[in-house]
Design a protein around this motif. Structure first.
Motif, PDB file in Angstrom:
ATOM      1  N   PRO A 262      33.922  11.239  20.608  1.00  0.00           N
ATOM      2  CA  PRO A 262      35.269  10.629  20.847  1.00  0.00           C
ATOM      3  C   PRO A 262      35.765   9.551  21.308  1.00  0.00           C
ATOM      4  O   PRO A 262      35.113   9.055  22.417  1.00  0.00           O
ATOM      5  N   GLY A 263      36.198   8.602  20.968  1.00  0.00           N
ATOM      6  CA  GLY A 263      36.708   7.288  21.576  1.00  0.00           C
ATOM      7  C   GLY A 263      35.510   6.282  21.616  1.00  0.00           C
ATOM      8  O   GLY A 263      35.499   4.966  21.981  1.00  0.00           O
ATOM      9  N   ARG A 264      34.389   6.506  20.538  1.00  0.00           N
ATOM     10  CA  ARG A 264      33.208   5.684  20.687  1.00  0.00           C
ATOM     11  C   ARG A 264      32.866   5.596  19.263  1.00  0.00           C
ATOM     12  O   ARG A 264      32.906   6.474  18.386  1.00  0.00           O
ATOM     13  N   LEU A 265      32.206   4.531  18.748  1.00  0.00           N
ATOM     14  CA  LEU A 265      31.402   4.264  17.590  1.00  0.00           C
ATOM     15  C   LEU A 265      30.014   4.777  17.525  1.00  0.00           C
ATOM     16  O   LEU A 265      29.295   4.052  17.364  1.00  0.00           O
ATOM     17  N   ALA A 266      30.058   6.271  17.805  1.00  0.00           N
ATOM     18  CA  ALA A 266      28.654   6.811  17.860  1.00  0.00           C
ATOM     19  C   ALA A 266      28.700   8.087  17.752  1.00  0.00           C
ATOM     20  O   ALA A 266      29.793   8.774  17.569  1.00  0.00           O
ATOM     21  N   MET A 267      27.711   8.802  17.100  1.00  0.00           N
ATOM     22  CA  MET A 267      27.455  10.159  17.039  1.00  0.00           C
ATOM     23  C   MET A 267      26.359  10.739  17.852  1.00  0.00           C
ATOM     24  O   MET A 267      25.247   9.865  18.034  1.00  0.00           O
ATOM     25  N   ALA A 268      26.274  12.124  18.007  1.00  0.00           N
ATOM     26  CA  ALA A 268      25.218  12.699  18.632  1.00  0.00           C
ATOM     27  C   ALA A 268      24.392  13.436  17.572  1.00  0.00           C
ATOM     28  O   ALA A 268      25.062  14.262  16.816  1.00  0.00           O
ATOM     29  N   ASP A 269      23.164  13.348  17.381  1.00  0.00           N
ATOM     30  CA  ASP A 269      22.125  13.895  16.166  1.00  0.00           C
ATOM     31  C   ASP A 269      21.460  14.918  16.791  1.00  0.00           C
ATOM     32  O   ASP A 269      20.574  14.468  17.537  1.00  0.00           O
ATOM     33  N   PHE A 270      22.101  16.179  16.652  1.00  0.00           N
ATOM     34  CA  PHE A 270      21.220  17.082  17.300  1.00  0.00           C
ATOM     35  C   PHE A 270      20.435  17.967  15.899  1.00  0.00           C
ATOM     36  O   PHE A 270      20.887  18.153  14.966  1.00  0.00           O
ATOM     37  N   SER A 271      19.111  17.652  16.284  1.00  0.00           N
ATOM     38  CA  SER A 271      18.302  18.181  15.088  1.00  0.00           C
ATOM     39  C   SER A 271      17.079  18.905  15.550  1.00  0.00           C
ATOM     40  O   SER A 271      16.759  19.105  16.733  1.00  0.00           O
ATOM     41  N   ILE A 272      16.525  19.650  14.520  1.00  0.00           N
ATOM     42  CA  ILE A 272      15.460  20.499  14.624  1.00  0.00           C
ATOM     43  C   ILE A 272      14.539  20.357  13.687  1.00  0.00           C
ATOM     44  O   ILE A 272      15.003  19.982  12.608  1.00  0.00           O
ATOM     45  N   ALA A 273      13.164  20.455  13.961  1.00  0.00           N
ATOM     46  CA  ALA A 273      12.052  20.182  12.922  1.00  0.00           C
ATOM     47  C   ALA A 273      10.927  21.249  13.124  1.00  0.00           C
ATOM     48  O   ALA A 273      10.624  21.503  14.225  1.00  0.00           O
TER      49      ALA A 273
ATOM     50  N   VAL B  38      17.931  15.206  20.695  1.00  0.00           N
ATOM     51  CA  VAL B  38      19.116  14.957  20.585  1.00  0.00           C
ATOM     52  C   VAL B  38      19.279  13.220  20.585  1.00  0.00           C
ATOM     53  O   VAL B  38      18.599  12.594  21.527  1.00  0.00           O
ATOM     54  N   THR B  39      19.624  12.659  19.720  1.00  0.00           N
ATOM     55  CA  THR B  39      19.542  11.175  19.325  1.00  0.00           C
ATOM     56  C   THR B  39      21.031  10.344  19.459  1.00  0.00           C
ATOM     57  O   THR B  39      21.878  11.094  18.505  1.00  0.00           O
ATOM     58  N   ALA B  40      21.502   9.143  19.968  1.00  0.00           N
ATOM     59  CA  ALA B  40      22.514   8.502  19.728  1.00  0.00           C
ATOM     60  C   ALA B  40      22.347   8.007  18.451  1.00  0.00           C
ATOM     61  O   ALA B  40      21.434   7.033  18.255  1.00  0.00           O
TER      62      ALA B  40
END
Length: 205
Positions: free
Chosen positions: A169-180, A95-97
Motif C-alpha cells: 500500500p502506498g508504494r509502487l512496489a510488490m512483495a514477491d513471496f515464493s517457494i521452489a 521474499v523479494t521486492a
C-alpha cells in the motif's frame, strides 16, 4: 518474525523449521553455518552432498542479493526413524521486492493478465489474503541437473515454483513471496505452508 525493511515496509512469520540465510552477512559466514548444521543432522549427509550444498547455497546467495531479496530460508527434509529411505530434499522460500506500475487493487488484475500472457504454460490466478488481493503464479521448469540443495546426481528434473505477488500500500512496489522445490510429492503441503506465511503479513505504519 522478519522485521520490516527499507525495501518492503512489512513483517511476516516463518516456521521455525526453516534455516534462514542471513543476507546481511558474508557468503562465507552462511556457508560455515550451513556446514555446521548439516554435519549435526541425525542422518548426516555424505561429504559429497555437503560440498554440493555449499556450492548451491553460494550461488543462491549471489543470485538473491543481486535480485534484492529481503528474506531467504531453506527447509530441509530427509530420512526419519519411520521413513529411513526418504531422500534428502530442500524447499527454498524467498521474499523479494519488485517494482510495480500501480499501488492499488488494479495492480493485481493487470499483473494477472500480463503474467498469463507472458507465461502461457503457468497457472495464474488471484487470491485474497488478509492484506488484500494478490496474484498467484505456479510454474514448472525443466532443468538439466538437479538443483536440490543436497543432491547433485541424476539427469534432467523438474523444479516447481509458486509466487505470491502482494502489492504494498502506498508504494509502487510488490512483495514477491515464493517457494521452489523439486520435491513435488510434498507440493500440496508446501503450498499450505506458503499460505500460512502470507497470512501473517502485516504492513508497517
Amino acid at each position: 518474525m522478519p522485521a520490516a525493511t527499507i525495501d518492503l515496509p512489512l513483517s511476516f512469520s516463518v516456521p521455525e523449521d526453516f534455516r534462514d540465510i542471513d543476507l546481511t552477512v558474508s557468503a562465507e559466514a552462511n556457508t560455515n553455518k550451513l556446514i555446521e548444521e548439516l554435519t549435526g543432522l541425525t542422518q548426516r549427509p555424505s561429504d559429497q552432498e555437503i560440498a554440493h550444498a555449499v556450492l548451491v547455497q553460494q550461488s543462491m546467495y549471489e543470485m538473491l542479493t543481486a535480485a534484492g531479496a529481503v528474506y531467504a530460508g531453506i527447509l530441509l527434509a530427509g530420512p526419519t526413524e519411520d521413513e529411513p529411505d526418504q531422500p534428502l530434499t530442500s524447499l527454498m522460500l524467498t521474499v523479494t521486492a519488485r517494482p510495480s506500475e500501480l499501488s492499488n487493487d488494479r495492480t493485481v488484475h493487470r499483473l494477472a493478465r500480463t503474467m498469463g500472457a507472458i507465461y502461457p504454460e503457468a497457472e495464474v490466478g488471484v487470491v485474497r489474503l488478509p492484506t488484500g488481493p494478490a496474484v498467484l503464479l505456479t510454474e514448472d521448469s525443466k532443468v538439466e541437473r538437479p538443483v536440490n540443495l543436497l543432491s547433485d546426481g541424476g539427469g534432467p528434473t523438474v523444479v516447481r515454483q509458486l509466487h505470491v505477488f502482494v502489492p504494498v500500500p502506498g508504494r509502487l512496489a510488490m512483495a514477491d513471496f515464493s517457494i521452489a522445490t523439486e520435491n513435488l510429492a510434498e507440493w500440496d503441503d508446501y503450498v499450505d505452508l506458503l499460505g500460512e506465511v502470507c497470512n501473517t503479513i502485516e504492513f508497517a505504519g
